[in-house]
Design a protein around this motif. Sequence first.
Motif, PDB file in Angstrom:
ATOM      1  N   TRP A 116     -27.711  70.790  33.496  1.00 25.47           N
ATOM      2  CA  TRP A 116     -28.878  70.297  32.772  1.00 25.47           C
ATOM      3  C   TRP A 116     -28.604  68.927  32.171  1.00 25.47           C
ATOM      4  O   TRP A 116     -29.511  68.125  31.981  1.00 25.47           O
ATOM      5  CB  TRP A 116     -29.262  71.264  31.648  1.00 25.47           C
ATOM      6  CG  TRP A 116     -29.801  72.575  32.108  1.00 25.47           C
ATOM      7  CD1 TRP A 116     -30.179  72.916  33.380  1.00 25.47           C
ATOM      8  CD2 TRP A 116     -30.014  73.732  31.315  1.00 25.47           C
ATOM      9  NE1 TRP A 116     -30.617  74.222  33.413  1.00 25.47           N
ATOM     10  CE2 TRP A 116     -30.523  74.743  32.163  1.00 25.47           C
ATOM     11  CE3 TRP A 116     -29.827  74.019  29.976  1.00 25.47           C
ATOM     12  CZ2 TRP A 116     -30.852  76.015  31.699  1.00 25.47           C
ATOM     13  CZ3 TRP A 116     -30.150  75.286  29.508  1.00 25.47           C
ATOM     14  CH2 TRP A 116     -30.653  76.276  30.367  1.00 25.47           C
ATOM     15  N   LEU A 117     -27.330  68.663  31.833  1.00 24.50           N
ATOM     16  CA  LEU A 117     -26.941  67.391  31.223  1.00 24.50           C
ATOM     17  C   LEU A 117     -26.496  66.378  32.268  1.00 24.50           C
ATOM     18  O   LEU A 117     -25.790  65.422  31.956  1.00 24.50           O
ATOM     19  CB  LEU A 117     -25.819  67.635  30.204  1.00 24.50           C
ATOM     20  CG  LEU A 117     -26.179  68.576  29.050  1.00 24.50           C
ATOM     21  CD1 LEU A 117     -24.959  68.854  28.175  1.00 24.50           C
ATOM     22  CD2 LEU A 117     -27.308  67.983  28.209  1.00 24.50           C
ATOM     23  N   SER A 118     -26.897  66.616  33.514  1.00 26.64           N
ATOM     24  CA  SER A 118     -26.653  65.707  34.642  1.00 26.64           C
ATOM     25  C   SER A 118     -25.200  65.677  35.097  1.00 26.64           C
ATOM     26  O   SER A 118     -24.773  64.720  35.758  1.00 26.64           O
ATOM     27  CB  SER A 118     -27.125  64.279  34.298  1.00 26.64           C
ATOM     28  OG  SER A 118     -28.515  64.275  34.037  1.00 26.64           O
ATOM     29  N   ASP A 119     -24.430  66.697  34.778  1.00 34.69           N
ATOM     30  CA  ASP A 119     -23.089  66.811  35.327  1.00 34.69           C
ATOM     31  C   ASP A 119     -23.195  67.116  36.827  1.00 34.69           C
ATOM     32  O   ASP A 119     -24.102  67.823  37.260  1.00 34.69           O
ATOM     33  CB  ASP A 119     -22.336  67.944  34.617  1.00 34.69           C
ATOM     34  CG  ASP A 119     -20.889  68.049  35.054  1.00 34.69           C
ATOM     35  OD1 ASP A 119     -20.173  67.038  34.975  1.00 34.69           O
ATOM     36  OD2 ASP A 119     -20.473  69.149  35.470  1.00 34.69           O
ATOM     37  N   ALA A 120     -22.267  66.556  37.608  1.00 30.53           N
ATOM     38  CA  ALA A 120     -22.270  66.747  39.068  1.00 30.53           C
ATOM     39  C   ALA A 120     -23.626  66.371  39.666  1.00 30.53           C
ATOM     40  O   ALA A 120     -24.142  67.042  40.556  1.00 30.53           O
ATOM     41  CB  ALA A 120     -21.906  68.186  39.428  1.00 30.53           C
ATOM     42  N   ALA A 121     -24.186  65.262  39.173  1.00 36.28           N
ATOM     43  CA  ALA A 121     -25.514  64.846  39.616  1.00 36.28           C
ATOM     44  C   ALA A 121     -25.546  64.495  41.100  1.00 36.28           C
ATOM     45  O   ALA A 121     -26.618  64.497  41.718  1.00 36.28           O
ATOM     46  CB  ALA A 121     -25.983  63.646  38.784  1.00 36.28           C
ATOM     47  N   ASP A 122     -24.379  64.185  41.658  1.00 38.30           N
ATOM     48  CA  ASP A 122     -24.336  63.831  43.082  1.00 38.30           C
ATOM     49  C   ASP A 122     -24.269  65.057  43.990  1.00 38.30           C
ATOM     50  O   ASP A 122     -24.302  64.926  45.213  1.00 38.30           O
ATOM     51  CB  ASP A 122     -23.130  62.925  43.360  1.00 38.30           C
ATOM     52  CG  ASP A 122     -21.812  63.558  42.962  1.00 38.30           C
ATOM     53  OD1 ASP A 122     -21.790  64.326  41.975  1.00 38.30           O
ATOM     54  OD2 ASP A 122     -20.794  63.297  43.637  1.00 38.30           O
ATOM     55  N   VAL A 123     -24.159  66.251  43.392  1.00 36.70           N
ATOM     56  CA  VAL A 123     -24.143  67.488  44.174  1.00 36.70           C
ATOM     57  C   VAL A 123     -25.538  68.102  44.065  1.00 36.70           C
ATOM     58  O   VAL A 123     -25.879  68.753  43.080  1.00 36.70           O
ATOM     59  CB  VAL A 123     -23.072  68.479  43.671  1.00 36.70           C
ATOM     60  CG1 VAL A 123     -23.027  69.704  44.572  1.00 36.70           C
ATOM     61  CG2 VAL A 123     -21.706  67.807  43.608  1.00 36.70           C
TER      62      VAL A 123
END
Length: 206
Positions: A116-123
């Motif tokens: 939700w906090l945009s962690d691992a946004a590239d996955v």
Amino acid sequence: MRGVGHGRGSESDMMRDRVIETAIRLFASLGHDATPVQMIADAAGLDVVTVTDLVGDKREIYLAVMKRTYRDVWVMLDGVFAEFTPDRAGVHLLANRYLDFCVEHPEVPELWIHRWLSDAADVNGLEALYLKPTLDRLTDALRGIIDTDVDLEEALWTIIWCVRGFVVGGVLTSSGQRAGPGNIYYLRRFRAHLHVLVDRMFKPDR
């Protein structure tokens, strides 16, 4: 730590499980972006080459982590729906088991909160791959026993948000301290509140 046994298998299978379990803890605590493969290897007692040979690069490790936690959630739901009844008691059972699962496995809500906090946004694509089937299963089971003026999907998200928030963040006590699910009094209090939320979703005659 985990609720689902994985068997003994070969030594490489057991080492692979150890890597995934270690990555689950680290990704849940620090997030995917802040966890290098070297840290996972060190925590698992292995070298980086062995880790990548067993599981892959960090992206592949993350995918394995999310798949493992999804499987654990699905096993939990299998157990619930083996006992589920399409009434108020059945939905209380579902809410209780979901809460208990998150309390026992806080790494699962922690992983999703990181996303939700945009962690691992590239996955990309994990929500469609893992969240949507879970929500579809729940809506199929609950449709027809929920009051017609209630948006079922939003009601489910409300429960999910509340449980994840309580398990990960806890509540503020009257003394200004944070209390989470490890505090029996506040766990019981939150469970009672969860039942009230569930009850508000039901038709009056149920």
